[in-house]
Design an enzyme around this catalytic site. Structure first.
Site, PDB file in Angstrom:
ATOM      1  N   GLY A   7      -0.224  -2.744   6.007  1.00 60.95           N
ATOM      2  CA  GLY A   7      -0.094  -4.027   6.691  1.00 60.95           C
ATOM      3  C   GLY A   7      -1.346  -4.848   6.518  1.00 60.95           C
TER       4      GLY A   7
ATOM      5  N   GLY B  74     -10.183  -3.213   2.974  1.00 56.82           N
ATOM      6  CA  GLY B  74      -9.129  -3.185   3.988  1.00 56.82           C
ATOM      7  C   GLY B  74      -9.197  -1.944   4.846  1.00 56.82           C
TER       8      GLY B  74
ATOM      9  NE  ARG C  30      -9.089  -7.190   3.069  1.00 58.41           N
ATOM     10  CZ  ARG C  30      -7.996  -6.435   3.119  1.00 58.41           C
ATOM     11  NH1 ARG C  30      -7.700  -5.638   2.106  1.00 58.41           N
ATOM     12  NH2 ARG C  30      -7.196  -6.454   4.152  1.00 58.41           N
TER      13      ARG C  30
ATOM     14  CB  THR D 157      -0.864  -0.030   1.273  1.00 56.07           C
ATOM     15  OG1 THR D 157      -1.839  -1.043   1.126  1.00 56.07           O
ATOM     16  CG2 THR D 157      -1.516   1.288   1.593  1.00 56.07           C
TER      17      THR D 157
HETATM   18  N1  ASP Z   1      -3.418  -2.479   4.445  1.00 54.85           N
HETATM   19  C1  ASP Z   1      -3.756  -2.947   3.133  1.00 54.85           C
HETATM   20  C2  ASP Z   1      -5.010  -3.748   3.208  1.00 54.85           C
HETATM   21  O1  ASP Z   1      -5.161  -4.536   4.117  1.00 54.85           O
HETATM   22  C3  ASP Z   1      -2.721  -3.783   2.504  1.00 54.85           C
HETATM   23  C4  ASP Z   1      -1.367  -3.133   2.404  1.00 54.85           C
HETATM   24  O2  ASP Z   1      -0.963  -2.406   3.296  1.00 54.85           O
HETATM   25  O3  ASP Z   1      -0.696  -3.365   1.396  1.00 54.85           O
HETATM   26  O4  ASP Z   1      -5.815  -3.645   2.310  1.00 54.85           O
END
Ligand code: ASP
Length: 456
Positions: A373, A352, A350, A322
């Protein structure tokens, strides 16, 4: 527990906390320059400089090993991070707003194929890119977020439009895209988001899922959206090519709702619980006064989860990827933004933490945070707001609050990831409990500093 996860968490614990950087050298692809930048962004050193304004970015946290990162790719990612810092700096240096700096920096990373956002977004279980993003303005506490969009080249810009041009905070899916069109934002063909690397990542995740004997998950129906869908017509087949990347497409007809998967997802197998480090592995360096001395309680299995999304079955790496930015402008106002493709092999629909205000993105008048994360943990532990609340209610220095939440609260829960954060005084924190986090910092002097690993 997976020993490798344990050792990753251990390495993360050693890394953690915050720092503020001395202007120690510029981002450069040369080894010496890179090492200098890693040293400047070490996570176990106390703040040394307090800038009046500045910008911090991340390009994702996870298990990022030097062995798995080719020199070419590392150089390209450092260059992209540097470019993002410079884009934000250009805004701040002429007295621009922190919100403008945040979106300018994020747009650069969204346009890069190297980060899991915009162009480089990962595929969900059905071979579709579903993008999430959010912004928050610390001064006004206005916020905007979008989730599950498929045709938005720069979701961070749409999140900002939601904040500025709608009475809402969050819009999802087709509604968000219809809103984009109503604001004159063109939709892009879903093929724009296709990259071979992300596609192969999904294929590996699907194979791993099959090998583990997870119940065959449904394949989503091909989208009936007016624009070309990104998903294949048959499982495992790459989406048909045809659209020119970057080409914007004006749909001939309104976007129709995507079809949900044909059947409900059967419950998956219980996840292997992520285990935190043993008490003896707790950090001795960089620990904050608020870090409890009691042993870290092992994480419990996460009910309802099957395979951990985001894990590369070949390398075992978690690559969250991300992107995010936080900035403090000359007026003393903070802003935060985050943009993501989510997690590889996530289920259709889904969402996030990135677009959830208070979880992956948050800013108020004293504190701004962007996270990366395993989003489910960041949502349940309201990580971004928790950090700012500790600053507000406990009067903790930002680095301590951020380190405590990432390296204690989240580690106990088994949640992997990190944050970038700034406070109104210009203090910076960038703790992470994984082995690496793509990150960078720039302030008044205009020297971009980028780092990836924990140790120089
Ligand atoms: N935090 C993001 C999510 O769970 C994923 C990431 O940080 O790459 O969608």
């Amino acid at each position: 527990m997976s020993p490798s996860f344990s050792s990753r968490m251990h390495r993360g614990l050693l890394a953690s906390t915050a720092l503020l950087l001395a202007p120690l050298g510029c981002a450069t692809s040369s080894q010496a320059g890179a090492a200098r930048d890693e040293a400047a962004l070490r996570t176990d050193e106390p703040p040394r400089v307090k800038p009046k304004w500045g910008l911090v970015i991340h390009g994702g946290a996870g298990v990022i090993s030097r062995e798995n990162l080719t020199p070419e790719r590392e150089a390209a990612m450092r260059a992209a991070l540097t470019q993002a810092l410079q884009a934000g700096h250009a805004v701040l240096a002429k007295g621009g707003r922190s919100m403008d700096a945040v979106t300018a920096a994020i747009r650069v990373m969204e346009d890069s194929p190297y980060f899991n956002a915009g162009k480089g977004a990962v595929f969900n279980h059905d071979g579709v890119n579903e993008l999430d993003a959010a912004v928050m303005d610390g001064k006004t506490r206005m916020a905007g977020a979008v989730a599950g969009v498929h045709h938005i080249q720069n979701p961070i810009d749409l999140a900002r439009l939601v904040m500025e041009k709608s009475p809402h905070v969050m819009m999802v899916g087709d509604g968000a895209e219809a809103f984009a069109q109503s604001q004159g934002m063109p939709l892009v063909d879903a093929k724009y988001f296709y990259t071979e690397e992300r596609w192969q990542g999904l294929q590996r995740a699907l194979e791993q899922e099959k090998a583990k004997g997870a119940p065959p998950a449904e394949q989503g129906q091909p989208s009936t959206q007016g624009l070309s869908p990104a998903q294949p017509s048959a499982p495992g087949q790459p989406p048909a090519q045809g659209a020119t990347p970057g080409q914007t497409v004006t749909p001939a007809q309104p976007v129709t709702p995507a079809q949900p998967p044909a059947s409900a997802q059967p419950p998956g197998q219980p996840a292997t619980p992520a285990q935190p480090s043993s008490p003896s592995q707790l950090p001795t360096q960089g620990a904050t006064p608020t870090t409890p001395t009691q042993p870290v309680t092992p994480a419990q299995p996460q009910p309802g989860s099957s395979l951990t999304p985001g894990v590369d079955p070949i390398t075992g790496d978690h690559k969250f990827g991300t992107v995010g930015a936080v900035a403090l402008d000359m007026e003393g106002n903070l802003a935060a933004g985050t943009s993501t493709g989510g997690m590889t092999n996530k289920r259709f629909g889904r969402v996030g933490d990135a677009p959830i205000i208070g979880a992956g993105t948050y800013a108020d008048e004293r504190c701004a945070v962007s996270a990366t994360g395993h989003g489910e943990f960041f949502i349940r532990y309201t990580v971004a707001r928790d950090i700012c609340a500790r600053v507000e209610y406990q009067d903790l220095p930002l680095p301590e609050a951020a380190s405590y939440v990432i390296n204690d609260v989240l580690v106990k829960a088994g949640g992997e990831g990190g944050v970038i954060a700034m406070d109104r005084q210009g203090h910076v924190a960038m703790p992470f409990n994984s082995s690496g986090m793509y990150r960078g910092y720039i302030s008044e002097d205009g020297t971009p500093t980028v780092a990836i690993f924990q140790q120089p």
